[in-house]
Design an enzyme around this catalytic site. Structure first.
Site, PDB file in Angstrom:
ATOM      1  CD1 TRP A 131     -28.155   9.414 -64.926  1.00  0.00           C
ATOM      2  CD2 TRP A 131     -26.169   9.626 -65.938  1.00  0.00           C
ATOM      3  NE1 TRP A 131     -27.179   9.355 -63.963  1.00  0.00           N
ATOM      4  CE2 TRP A 131     -25.954   9.474 -64.541  1.00  0.00           C
ATOM      5  CE3 TRP A 131     -25.066   9.775 -66.770  1.00  0.00           C
ATOM      6  CZ2 TRP A 131     -24.676   9.477 -63.975  1.00  0.00           C
ATOM      7  CZ3 TRP A 131     -23.788   9.779 -66.203  1.00  0.00           C
ATOM      8  CH2 TRP A 131     -23.599   9.626 -64.828  1.00  0.00           C
TER       9      TRP A 131
ATOM     10  CG  ASP B 118     -27.902   4.742 -70.117  1.00  0.00           C
ATOM     11  OD1 ASP B 118     -27.844   3.660 -69.525  1.00  0.00           O
ATOM     12  OD2 ASP B 118     -27.344   5.779 -69.715  1.00  0.00           O
TER      13      ASP B 118
ATOM     14  CE  LYS C  14     -26.497   2.853 -62.434  1.00  0.00           C
ATOM     15  NZ  LYS C  14     -26.359   3.794 -61.352  1.00  0.00           N
TER      16      LYS C  14
HETATM   17  N1  PMP Z   1     -26.307   6.178 -67.368  1.00  0.00           N
HETATM   18  C1  PMP Z   1     -27.099   6.084 -66.285  1.00  0.00           C
HETATM   19  C2  PMP Z   1     -28.578   5.995 -66.469  1.00  0.00           C
HETATM   20  C3  PMP Z   1     -26.537   6.041 -65.004  1.00  0.00           C
HETATM   21  O1  PMP Z   1     -27.333   5.944 -63.932  1.00  0.00           O
HETATM   22  C4  PMP Z   1     -25.131   6.104 -64.879  1.00  0.00           C
HETATM   23  C5  PMP Z   1     -24.445   6.045 -63.525  1.00  0.00           C
HETATM   24  N2  PMP Z   1     -25.166   6.228 -62.437  1.00  0.00           N
HETATM   25  C6  PMP Z   1     -24.351   6.212 -66.029  1.00  0.00           C
HETATM   26  C7  PMP Z   1     -24.973   6.245 -67.263  1.00  0.00           C
HETATM   27  C8  PMP Z   1     -22.863   6.337 -65.958  1.00  0.00           C
HETATM   28  O2  PMP Z   1     -22.283   5.181 -65.476  1.00  0.00           O
HETATM   29  P1  PMP Z   1     -20.760   5.185 -65.034  1.00  0.00           P
HETATM   30  O3  PMP Z   1     -20.654   6.073 -63.828  1.00  0.00           O
HETATM   31  O4  PMP Z   1     -20.489   3.759 -64.708  1.00  0.00           O
HETATM   32  O5  PMP Z   1     -19.977   5.693 -66.169  1.00  0.00           O
END
Ligand code: PMP
Length: 380
Positions: free
Chosen positions: A110, A187, A211
């Site tokens: 991520w 994040d 989450k």
């Molecule tokens: N950052 C992290 C740490 C994630 O785990 C996720 C999704 N699993 C995201 C960003 C992206 O989120 P979204 O799919 O809602 O855009």
């Protein structure tokens, strides 16, 4: 015909990384609100996002977040009508000028995804290995030379919990590079509300909502008010933090069901004892999982002990066919969504706030049974 909506005790545990398991009481309250929301005569699915009850709902979400995370008035709490992935695009457009660079602590999928999105509009300096070096690490010579180029760092970014690799930062990375201070952005999509932290350590914190906050589609942003500057002229209005703040988060049609779910989730966390209690439970769950994996001859987790995630626990079996057999057996026993992310494979158990110890014990029961069955097969 009236449907009997009474849910029997859950026999399934959802280990999905998001959308993830919601507490039973949250399911019940959502079902009641689908019938009628707050005496409005309308279903939560049909009510306007500008109805006074919904505006009160937004106020309640903000108050709960402020209480649970001790967010001072120096920070704005924004409910953004877009996902965490879009925050990667929104952050640079809102926080820094085009001539500033972004320092990214790359610790997994991520943070790398974020870096790649930042690179579309800004210079990005990637740092790897800070986690191994600890809070007082020194940047490499090459990194220093690059930093001394014409650009200055706008903000340093890290992903506090790498959902896919199961890596969680045990410290807050530096927000100063070679004497040049910059903002710090994180994040917390997969570990917000799972441990207390100091909001003032950050200039902006964001999290996806699927989450520990409920349903997918929205994201939460906690941002220092003095970072609410003029956004880039290329920034779409609905992604403009100052505009969202000015509109009290209601710039356009918000998903009311998601807001309601967030409200109920936050009330549930508060009722269970708050974030400190969530942390205690997360530690207890993950300790049990890791100690089982570490004594096992079949399952492996290679993440160094100091930065193992308390929330997302990936592990591997020796072969793909064995992994498939394990996953099929797990599903048969009501242990759902354990398949690892497609980029990594293997197995991943996500243990968000709503996961009970009974869920962890059921998973460990199956892991143990499966391992014993393999050992017997090998000796036959
Ligand atoms: N950052 C992290 C740490 C994630 O785990 C996720 C999704 N699993 C995201 C960003 C992206 O989120 P979204 O799919 O809602 O855009």
């Amino acid at each position: 015909m009236l449907m009997n909506r009474t849910r029997s005790k859950p026999t399934r545990f959802n280990f999905g990384s998001g959308p993830s398991q919601l507490p039973e009481i949250v399911h019940e309250q959502i079902q009641a609100a689908i019938d009628e929301f707050d005496g409005s005569g309308l279903s939560i699915l049909e009510i306007s996002h500008r109805d006074e009850r919904v505006l009160a709902l937004i106020g309640s979400v903000e108050r709960s977040l402020r209480d649970l995370l001790s967010i001072s008035d120096d920070y704005a709490v924004l409910l953004c009508n877009f996902s965490a992935s879009l925050q990667f695009a929104a952050l640079p457009m809102n926080l820094i000028s085009e001539s500033e660079a972004i320092v990214v602590e790359v610790s997994g999928y991520w943070s790398d995804r974020a870096a790649r999105e930042f690179e579309r509009t800004h210079s990005v300096w990637r740092f790897q290995g800070s986690l191994d070096a600890g809070p007082s690490r020194q940047d490499s010579h090459t990194a220093r030379e690059r930093m001394m180029g014409s650009r200055v760092p706008g903000f340093v970014f890290h992903c506090d919990n790498e959902t896919i690799e199961g890596i969680e930062w045990p410290f807050v990375p530096e927000n100063r590079y070679h004497g040049i201070p910059c903002a710090r952005v994180t994040d917390m999509s997969s570990n917000l509300l799972t441990r207390p932290f100091v909001v003032e350590d950050y200039d902006a914190i964001f999290a996806s909502c699927q989450k520990s906050l409920g349903l997918p589609g929205m994201s939460l942003l906690i941002i220092r008010r003095d970072c609410l500057n003029d956004a880039s002229r290329y920034c779409p209005t609905v992604m403009n933090y100052s505009e969202i703040a000015r509109a009290g988060s209601v710039l356009n049609t918000l998903p009311v069901l998601s807001l309601y779910t967030m409200k109920v989730m936050l009330e549930w966390v508060a009722g269970e004892g708050g974030v400190a209690e969530m942390e205690r439970r997360a530690r207890a769950r993950s300790r049990l999982m890791y100690s089982f994996i570490d004594q096992s001859a079949l399952y492996k987790n290679e993440v160094p002990a100091g930065c193992r995630s308390r929330i997302n626990i990936p592990f591997d079996l020796p072969s793909a066919p064995l992994t498939e057999k394990f996953l099929a057996g797990a599903e048969h026993r009501g242990l759902m969504q354990l398949r690892g992310h497609r980029s990594r494979g293997g197995v991943r158990a996500s243990l968000y706030n709503a996961m009970s110890m009974a869920g962890v014990e059921a998973l460990l029961g199956w892991m143990s049974e499966f391992e014993q069955a393999q050992a017997i097969e090998r000796t036959e």
